[in-house]
Design a protein around this motif. Structure first.
Motif, PDB file in Angstrom:
ATOM      1  N   GLU A 175       0.871  -1.168   0.000  1.00 56.54           N
ATOM      2  CA  GLU A 175       0.000   0.000   0.000  1.00 56.54           C
ATOM      3  C   GLU A 175       0.909   1.218   0.000  1.00 56.54           C
ATOM      4  OE1 GLU A 175      -3.353   2.059  -0.228  1.00 56.54           O
ATOM      5  OE2 GLU A 175      -3.390  -0.113  -0.160  1.00 56.54           O
ATOM      6  N   PRO A 176       0.795   2.135  -0.892  1.00 62.15           N
ATOM      7  CA  PRO A 176      -0.284   2.296  -1.844  1.00 62.15           C
ATOM      8  C   PRO A 176      -0.236   1.229  -2.942  1.00 62.15           C
ATOM      9  CG  PRO A 176       1.352   4.015  -2.201  1.00 62.15           C
ATOM     10  CD  PRO A 176       1.782   3.244  -0.985  1.00 62.15           C
ATOM     11  N   ALA A 177      -1.431   0.790  -3.326  1.00 64.41           N
ATOM     12  CA  ALA A 177      -1.550  -0.301  -4.291  1.00 64.41           C
ATOM     13  C   ALA A 177      -0.962   0.044  -5.651  1.00 64.41           C
ATOM     14  CB  ALA A 177      -3.020  -0.701  -4.446  1.00 64.41           C
ATOM     15  N   ALA A 178      -0.917   1.318  -5.999  1.00 67.36           N
ATOM     16  CA  ALA A 178      -0.398   1.729  -7.308  1.00 67.36           C
ATOM     17  C   ALA A 178       1.127   1.742  -7.359  1.00 67.36           C
ATOM     18  CB  ALA A 178      -0.940   3.117  -7.668  1.00 67.36           C
ATOM     19  N   ALA A 179       1.777   1.545  -6.231  1.00 67.78           N
ATOM     20  CA  ALA A 179       3.243   1.592  -6.189  1.00 67.78           C
ATOM     21  C   ALA A 179       3.853   0.407  -6.932  1.00 67.78           C
ATOM     22  CB  ALA A 179       3.727   1.592  -4.740  1.00 67.78           C
ATOM     23  N   ALA A 180       4.909   0.682  -7.667  1.00 70.30           N
ATOM     24  CA  ALA A 180       5.706  -0.390  -8.269  1.00 70.30           C
ATOM     25  C   ALA A 180       6.647  -0.900  -7.186  1.00 70.30           C
ATOM     26  CB  ALA A 180       6.487   0.143  -9.467  1.00 70.30           C
ATOM     27  N   TRP A 181       6.878  -2.221  -7.148  1.00 66.37           N
ATOM     28  CA  TRP A 181       7.746  -2.764  -6.110  1.00 66.37           C
ATOM     29  C   TRP A 181       8.355  -4.094  -6.530  1.00 66.37           C
ATOM     30  CZ3 TRP A 181       6.330  -7.366  -3.560  1.00 66.37           C
ATOM     31  CH2 TRP A 181       5.024  -7.813  -3.794  1.00 66.37           C
ATOM     32  N   SER A 218      10.924   0.122  -4.011  1.00 65.91           N
ATOM     33  CA  SER A 218       9.693   0.716  -4.515  1.00 65.91           C
ATOM     34  C   SER A 218       9.916   2.121  -5.041  1.00 65.91           C
ATOM     35  CB  SER A 218       8.647   0.765  -3.398  1.00 65.91           C
ATOM     36  OG  SER A 218       7.437   1.317  -3.868  1.00 65.91           O
ATOM     37  N   ALA A 229       7.543   4.307  -4.261  1.00 66.29           N
ATOM     38  CA  ALA A 229       6.792   5.074  -3.267  1.00 66.29           C
ATOM     39  C   ALA A 229       7.691   5.415  -2.084  1.00 66.29           C
ATOM     40  CB  ALA A 229       5.585   4.275  -2.787  1.00 66.29           C
TER      41      ALA A 229
END
Length: 186
Positions: free
Chosen positions: A87-93, A102, A104
């Motif tokens: 979370e945040p779900a839109a983060a690339a990781w 990440s 984020a």
């Protein structure tokens, strides 16, 4: 009360072996189980997002980020076996070398943790773990390929049962809001 030795005793009984009172006993069946237990427990935990082993936690950002690709690195909790989501779900990781990388600047994770207390494990999981231990130890303790095959089938059946029971307690995600769907079409 459930215990590590209780799971091991179940595995030994499934093998037709005499139980042990401790994994520290100086007998072959205790030595074999001592060598298998932690790896098989962690492997079984890692195979599925078990409800009893899934947790959420904020992650601590590390001072030094990766050399390239992502600007930030985060320390994974010591009990983390596998990351399920961030979370945040839109983060690339990505997970590399025990760190979560990440794009984020702040991150939380949902992950499967290492559970060492047998009391925190549901009975169906303990039964699946005992069957898996028995299957792994069968050839060494019994010398029988047929017994190993029988126990591998039993372990697969018990794993299926444990996953089914786990799914029953998974809860229900909130339904998407109709107004959100309508806005998406605009």
């Amino acid at each position: 009360m459930a215990s590590e030795i209780g799971i091991v005793v179940s595995a030994l009984l499934e093998l037709g072996e005499e139980p042990v009172v401790s994994l520290d006993q100086d007998v072959e069946r205790a030595r074999v189980m001592r060598g298998l237990y932690a790896a098989e427990r962690d492997g079984l935990l890692e195979e599925h997002p078990w409800n009893f082993a899934t947790v959420r936690a904020g992650l601590a950002r590390l001072a030094e980020g990766p050399a390239f690709g992502f600007p930030y690195a985060f320390a994974l909790p010591a009990d983390c076996l596998t990351v399920l989501a961030v979370e945040p779900a839109a983060a690339a990781w990505a997970v590399e070398s025990g760190r979560l990388l990440s794009d984020a600047a702040g991150l939380a994770a949902r992950y499967v943790r290492r559970v060492t207390d047998a009391n925190a494990m549901p009975p169906s999981f303990r039964a699946a773990l005992a069957a898996r231990l028995a299957a792994k130890a069968a050839r060494k303790l019994t010398g029988s390929a047929a017994e190993k095959e029988r126990l591998e089938k039993l372990a697969a059946d018990r794993l299926r049962t444990a996953k089914g029971r786990d799914a029953q307690g998974a809860g229900q995600l909130p339904a998407p809001r109709a107004d959100g769907l309508l806005r998406a079409r605009e």
